[in-house]
Design an enzyme around this catalytic site. Structure first.
Site, short mmCIF file in Angstrom:
data_model
loop_
_atom_site.label_atom_id
_atom_site.label_comp_id
_atom_site.label_asym_id
_atom_site.label_seq_id
_atom_site.Cartn_x
_atom_site.Cartn_y
_atom_site.Cartn_z
N ALA A 21 0.79 -1.59 6.77
CA ALA A 21 0.83 -0.73 7.39
C ALA A 21 0.82 0.68 6.26
O ALA A 21 1.20 0.45 5.09
CB ALA A 21 2.64 -0.17 8.21
N CYS A 22 1.45 2.09 6.99
CA CYS A 22 1.39 3.49 6.64
C CYS A 22 2.05 3.21 5.07
O CYS A 22 3.96 3.08 6.14
CB CYS A 22 1.38 5.20 7.01
N PRO A 23 2.77 3.48 4.27
CA PRO A 23 1.37 4.06 3.57
C PRO A 23 0.07 3.35 2.87
O PRO A 23 -0.50 3.66 0.98
CB PRO A 23 2.61 5.35 2.70
N GLY A 24 0.62 2.24 3.28
CA GLY A 24 -0.09 1.10 2.01
C GLY A 24 -1.94 1.12 1.74
O GLY A 24 -2.30 1.36 0.83
N ASP A 48 -4.93 1.08 10.11
CA ASP A 48 -3.22 2.33 10.69
C ASP A 48 -4.38 2.98 11.27
O ASP A 48 -5.35 3.71 10.53
CB ASP A 48 -2.67 1.71 9.09
#
Lengths: 82, 141
Positions: A21-24, A48
């Protein structure tokens, strides 16, 4: 670029960040940018929704060319050129 | 060109705000910002070595009844543990973690070794003010 043009670009590296998920996806893009040369193209796979805007915005600030995004079933293919 | 600077006052020791701080920190690191984090009050408790990785010790900032739902959703979405955001950010950019001396003492932490190994030092409040004065982005979480 159109979707057809994006599908035919010579991608140097693809990073699959669909499991994060963000920030991945953004961080994966940043890391991968450090491994390719100027002019080469990185493809980021992300599930995402926020990445569709976040990665182009980041690329603009870093003077990286954002080429476009293909909306696939359940994920996005985001193309940027170093 | 000199990197832009972010100064973060991390007052909260709650699981959700620590996670949010980690996400914001990641965004700053992606932008190659230099980040100074000043850990205040309950934040210092969360940064204690015996607390940081012990989720049972960390509550929500508000709506405490949502804690289990929050934890389960983070797990399902592969969201990192709050402290992993900080460890990863430090590996990618110039990120410094400073523990407020007073805050540390409130929770029995007097030496840097009482806190997570990736905390850099224990400082006084004027360092925070100076950092905030010089920052391009200043956050209080």
């Amino acid at each position: 670029m159109t979707n057809d043009e994006l599908r035919s670009v010579a991608v140097t590296k693809t990073v699959d960040a669909r499991g994060t998920a963000c920030p991945g996806p953004l961080l994966e893009a940043k890391k991968a940018m450090g491994t390719i040369k100027s002019g080469e193209i990185l493809e980021v796979l992300s599930a995402d929704e926020g990445s569709k805007r976040d990665i182009p915005l980041w690329a603009k600030k870093k003077e990286i060319d954002y080429l476009g995004t293909i909306d696939e079933a359940g994920y996005f293919r985001i193309f940027i050129r170093k | 060109m000199e990197n832009k600077k972010m100064c973060m006052a991390l007052f909260s020791g709650s699981l959700d705000k620590l996670t949010a701080a980690g996400v914001i920190l990641s965004g700053a690191v992606a932008d190659d910002m230099d980040v100074e984090i000043y850990v205040l009050m309950q934040g210092a408790r969360a940064f204690k070595r015996d607390i940081a990785t012990n989720k049972d010790q960390l509550m929500m900032a508000e709506n405490s009844h949502l804690r289990e739902e929050f934890i389960a959703a983070c797990k399902q979405l592969n969201v990192k543990e709050w402290y992993q955001f900080f460890i990863d950010a430090k590996a990618m950019a110039n990120v410094k973690v400073h523990i407020c001396g007073l805050a540390g003492k409130l929770w029995g932490g007097v030496k840097i070794d009482d806190f997570v190994e990736w905390a850099d030092d224990i400082v006084g409040i004027n360092e925070y003010i100076t950092s905030a004065q010089n920052a391009d982005v200043h956050l209080f979480i």
